[in-house]
Design a protein around this motif. Sequence first.
Motif, PDB file in Angstrom:
ATOM      1  N   TYR A 281      -8.301  -7.110   3.861  1.00  0.00           N
ATOM      2  CA  TYR A 281      -6.910  -7.530   3.957  1.00  0.00           C
ATOM      3  C   TYR A 281      -6.050  -6.578   3.144  1.00  0.00           C
ATOM      4  O   TYR A 281      -6.404  -6.201   2.036  1.00  0.00           O
ATOM      5  N   ILE A 282      -4.907  -6.221   3.713  1.00  0.00           N
ATOM      6  CA  ILE A 282      -3.883  -5.522   2.951  1.00  0.00           C
ATOM      7  C   ILE A 282      -2.786  -6.544   2.671  1.00  0.00           C
ATOM      8  O   ILE A 282      -2.253  -7.162   3.595  1.00  0.00           O
ATOM      9  N   PHE A 283      -2.478  -6.738   1.391  1.00  0.00           N
ATOM     10  CA  PHE A 283      -1.399  -7.634   0.985  1.00  0.00           C
ATOM     11  C   PHE A 283      -0.261  -6.787   0.432  1.00  0.00           C
ATOM     12  O   PHE A 283      -0.476  -5.858  -0.345  1.00  0.00           O
ATOM     13  N   LEU A 284       0.951  -7.119   0.857  1.00  0.00           N
ATOM     14  CA  LEU A 284       2.154  -6.413   0.435  1.00  0.00           C
ATOM     15  C   LEU A 284       3.135  -7.449  -0.087  1.00  0.00           C
ATOM     16  O   LEU A 284       3.327  -8.497   0.540  1.00  0.00           O
ATOM     17  N   LYS A 285       3.729  -7.174  -1.248  1.00  0.00           N
ATOM     18  CA  LYS A 285       4.796  -8.048  -1.754  1.00  0.00           C
ATOM     19  C   LYS A 285       5.875  -7.179  -2.338  1.00  0.00           C
ATOM     20  O   LYS A 285       5.603  -6.102  -2.885  1.00  0.00           O
ATOM     21  N   GLY A 286       7.105  -7.626  -2.173  1.00  0.00           N
ATOM     22  CA  GLY A 286       8.203  -6.846  -2.715  1.00  0.00           C
ATOM     23  C   GLY A 286       9.548  -7.319  -2.212  1.00  0.00           C
ATOM     24  O   GLY A 286       9.695  -8.460  -1.770  1.00  0.00           O
ATOM     25  N   ALA A 287      10.504  -6.409  -2.262  1.00  0.00           N
ATOM     26  CA  ALA A 287      11.856  -6.727  -1.806  1.00  0.00           C
ATOM     27  C   ALA A 287      11.801  -7.155  -0.337  1.00  0.00           C
ATOM     28  O   ALA A 287      11.176  -6.478   0.485  1.00  0.00           O
TER      29      ALA A 287
ATOM     30  N   LEU B 185       1.161  -3.207  -3.417  1.00  0.00           N
ATOM     31  CA  LEU B 185       0.222  -3.301  -2.305  1.00  0.00           C
ATOM     32  C   LEU B 185      -1.192  -3.358  -2.877  1.00  0.00           C
ATOM     33  O   LEU B 185      -1.498  -2.697  -3.865  1.00  0.00           O
ATOM     34  N   CYS B 186      -2.046  -4.166  -2.257  1.00  0.00           N
ATOM     35  CA  CYS B 186      -3.458  -4.151  -2.631  1.00  0.00           C
ATOM     36  C   CYS B 186      -4.306  -4.361  -1.378  1.00  0.00           C
ATOM     37  O   CYS B 186      -3.874  -4.981  -0.407  1.00  0.00           O
ATOM     38  N   VAL B 187      -5.507  -3.805  -1.423  1.00  0.00           N
ATOM     39  CA  VAL B 187      -6.496  -3.978  -0.364  1.00  0.00           C
ATOM     40  C   VAL B 187      -7.631  -4.782  -0.974  1.00  0.00           C
ATOM     41  O   VAL B 187      -8.135  -4.429  -2.048  1.00  0.00           O
ATOM     42  N   VAL B 188      -8.015  -5.878  -0.315  1.00  0.00           N
ATOM     43  CA  VAL B 188      -9.051  -6.756  -0.865  1.00  0.00           C
ATOM     44  C   VAL B 188     -10.142  -7.014   0.162  1.00  0.00           C
ATOM     45  O   VAL B 188      -9.917  -6.931   1.377  1.00  0.00           O
ATOM     46  N   ASP B 189     -11.313  -7.342  -0.352  1.00  0.00           N
ATOM     47  CA  ASP B 189     -12.438  -7.752   0.480  1.00  0.00           C
ATOM     48  C   ASP B 189     -12.452  -9.275   0.548  1.00  0.00           C
ATOM     49  O   ASP B 189     -12.501  -9.933  -0.493  1.00  0.00           O
ATOM     50  N   PRO B 190     -12.409  -9.846   1.763  1.00  0.00           N
ATOM     51  CA  PRO B 190     -12.452 -11.304   1.881  1.00  0.00           C
ATOM     52  C   PRO B 190     -13.804 -11.838   1.392  1.00  0.00           C
ATOM     53  O   PRO B 190     -14.825 -11.174   1.545  1.00  0.00           O
ATOM     54  N   PRO B 191     -13.811 -13.032   0.802  1.00  0.00           N
ATOM     55  CA  PRO B 191     -15.060 -13.581   0.284  1.00  0.00           C
ATOM     56  C   PRO B 191     -15.985 -14.091   1.393  1.00  0.00           C
ATOM     57  O   PRO B 191     -15.525 -14.512   2.458  1.00  0.00           O
TER      58      PRO B 191
END
Length: 97
Positions: A37-43, A22-28
Amino acid sequence: RIRKLYARSFDQPFNSTNKYALCVVDPPGNEAPGKQYIFLKGAPEVVVERCSTWLCAGQNQAIDEDFKRKFIEAYERFAMAGERVLGFAKLVIDKMP
């Protein structure tokens, strides 16, 4: 190049217990002022259980049991064919202080 545009303010690496990263990012720029934005990747089964909607033709659609059944069938078909399958999700939130 894209990673440079989206500054990470929080990062939780993948681990085998959670089965996601999981990561939280600041949009440009002016992409989403005052938002993150919170991005989640996984199973796939882990990601879909944390979602309430899915994006179809630019519109959010509710995730129901029929969707979950078809989703599981699809990713299991790919996995049985030896393909690596990942789930991805994005959530827009108000910017954290």
